[in-house]
Design an enzyme around this catalytic site. Structure first.
Site, PDB file in Angstrom:
ATOM      1  CB  SER A 148      -0.062  -8.263  -1.432  1.00 10.37           C
ATOM      2  OG  SER A 148      -0.913  -9.107  -0.678  1.00 10.37           O
ATOM      3  CD  GLU A 193     -11.057   4.742   0.694  1.00 10.18           C
ATOM      4  OE1 GLU A 193     -10.914   5.937   0.364  1.00 10.18           O
ATOM      5  OE2 GLU A 193     -10.384   3.808   0.225  1.00 10.18           O
ATOM      6  CE  LYS A 249      -4.428  -1.610   1.647  1.00  9.06           C
ATOM      7  NZ  LYS A 249      -4.239  -3.073   1.759  1.00  9.06           N
TER       8      LYS A 249
HETATM    9  C1  LIG Z   1      -5.166  -4.045   1.218  1.00  9.37           C
HETATM   10  C2  LIG Z   1      -4.468  -5.321   0.908  1.00  9.37           C
HETATM   11  C3  LIG Z   1      -4.836  -6.132  -0.185  1.00  9.37           C
HETATM   12  C4  LIG Z   1      -6.020  -5.827  -1.069  1.00  9.37           C
HETATM   13  O1  LIG Z   1      -5.892  -4.691  -1.844  1.00  9.37           O
HETATM   14  P1  LIG Z   1      -5.629  -4.740  -3.426  1.00  9.37           P
HETATM   15  O2  LIG Z   1      -5.959  -3.372  -3.874  1.00  9.37           O
HETATM   16  O3  LIG Z   1      -6.524  -5.790  -4.021  1.00  9.37           O
HETATM   17  O4  LIG Z   1      -4.209  -5.091  -3.608  1.00  9.37           O
HETATM   18  C5  LIG Z   1      -4.090  -7.271  -0.449  1.00  9.37           C
HETATM   19  N1  LIG Z   1      -3.056  -7.625   0.335  1.00  9.37           N
HETATM   20  C6  LIG Z   1      -2.672  -6.893   1.399  1.00  9.37           C
HETATM   21  C7  LIG Z   1      -1.523  -7.347   2.222  1.00  9.37           C
HETATM   22  C8  LIG Z   1      -3.365  -5.727   1.726  1.00  9.37           C
HETATM   23  O5  LIG Z   1      -2.982  -5.003   2.796  1.00  9.37           O
END
Ligand SMILES: *Cc1c(COP(=O)(O)O)cnc(C)c1O
Length: 390
Positions: free
Chosen positions: A373, A111, A89
């Site tokens: 992610s 948000e 993020k």
């Molecule tokens: C917020 C988040 C997501 C989902 O958001 P996307 O916009 O789909 O990437 C996925 N993985 C993690 C670790 C997150 O914090």
């Protein structure tokens, strides 16, 4: 809701800008700023230096050998979990906050659902000295106290929204109203590749560093491009960020949605594999059907719509989206922890679980690139309860 105007940010009929009239002008301004600034040398250099020195880029690609052995394909993990804040993020938040600063804005609003995007926004707000106000449904704020405390420690104001269902959708509405009323000094920092134009293409631009790095890294290490690229999909930003660099390559894309309690349960977060077309949060996209309760074991996938570019990828067959159920994600969460010493976010665990299924359909030497992610520290308490670790 105004017009059917899809000339901006048109993804084969998805996307566009479906907003009330007062938002048209601020979004025009934002699109103009983005188009003018993001490609300049000066902006690119500033962005790159913050990504490196504040966020910790580049992140490595790691060959998960024990997991590869277990699943039956060569699995490489793009380590976005190692970034500051613990997830991808921060890439988007830095990009948008720098853009806002260039445009002379002094204030950020955002948000947040589970609080992860709110925390990342508060981090960059503090970094750049921008006033930061985060809208969070009261229900979410009560469930995620630690993130509320983090945001306040970082100097942000957390505004608990009590209207409607006191959840994420209500927080979006209030944040949009704030943005429309204060557009002269305020930037609305949207957290994924969702919303009206220019957000989907802007967030894609700021997250595309993931795939650009990974493409070089995998090629360097294996001498080839990956056979498949896999990511979890909430709004869809880490997935688009990974896919973008491989768009014109012979690389298969796979997206793991929150399958929740499974097909027929009516409790999931899988608008691509099970939803319908509709307009939500200013965009034409795919959404959950009305009688579906939005649910996923991971808070970050718990969103009733999805970015319009994913709706397009699905429609044209560029990406294969599959709903990964809670139990399979939890199993992957545990497997990666035990085999590789990496505790993944529950969101990312959906991508790992999908990689296991794909490995079963592929050869042992095939290369699967998975976007890890985020890290799972935030999910440990929930896991402890579910696995009875106490
Ligand atoms: C917020 C988040 C997501 C989902 O958001 P996307 O916009 O789909 O990437 C996925 N993985 C993690 C670790 C997150 O914090």
């Amino acid at each position: 809701m105004a017009d059917e105007d899809t000339q901006f940010g048109d993804f084969e009929g998805f996307g566009g800008r479906h907003v009330p009239e007062p938002l048209e002008e601020p979004l025009d301004q934002l699109a103009e700023t983005f188009d003018e600034i993001h490609d300049t040398d000066e902006f690119r250099q500033r962005f790159r230096s913050y990504l490196r020195d504040f966020a910790g880029r580049p992140t490595p690609v790691f060959h998960a050998e024990r997991l590869s052995e277990e699943y039956g394909a060569q699995i490489y993990l793009k380590r976005e979990d190692l970034l500051h804040g613990g997830a991808h993020k921060v890439n988007n938040c830095l990009g948008q906050a720098l853009l806002a600063e260039e445009a002379g804005k002094t204030r950020l609003v955002a948000e947040t659902g589970a609080g992860q995007h709110g925390v990342a926004t508060a981090m960059v707000g503090a970094l750049l000295g921008l006033d930061t106000e985060i809208y969070m449904g009261e229900k979410d704020a009560n469930r995620q106290r630690m993130n509320v405390f983090r945001m306040r420690l970082l100097g942000a104001e957390v505004n608990e929204v009590t209207r409607g269902g006191a959840g994420l959708a209500d927080a979006v509405d209030v944040a949009l109203e704030d943005f429309a009323a204060n557009v002269d000094d305020t930037h609305y920092l949207v957290g994924s590749v969702v919303g009206p134009d220019p957000f989907p293409r802007m967030v894609r631009e700021f997250q595309s560093v993931i795939g650009r790095e990974a493409r070089d890294q995998v090629r360097e290490e294996t001498g080839q491009l990956p056979d498949a690229a896999v990511a979890c999909v909430g709004g869809g930003s880490n997935a688009i960020g990974l896919f973008d660099a491989f768009r014109d390559d012979d690389v298969d894309f796979y997206g793991a949605e929150g399958g929740g309690e499974g097909e027929g349960s009516g409790k999931h977060a899988a608008p691509l594999s099970e939803g319908e077309e509709g307009v939500m949060h200013g965009m034409k996209t795919r959404t959950l059907e009305d009688d579906t309760e939005v649910h996923s074991v991971s808070a970050g996938l718990d969103y009733p719509a999805v970015g319009p570019e994913h709706a397009m990828f699905r429609a044209v067959g560029r990406c294969d989206y599959r709903a990964v159920e809670d139990d399979d994600a939890l199993d992957a969460f545990r497997t990666l922890s035990e085999l590789e010493g990496i505790i993944p976010a529950l969101e990312s665990s959906h991508a790992i679980a999908l990689a296991r299924d794909l490995a079963g359909e592929m050869d042992d030497e095939d290369v699967i690139l998975v976007n890890l992610s985020g890290r799972g520290d935030k999910d440990v308490e929930q896991a402890a309860e579910m696995f009875d670790l106490g």
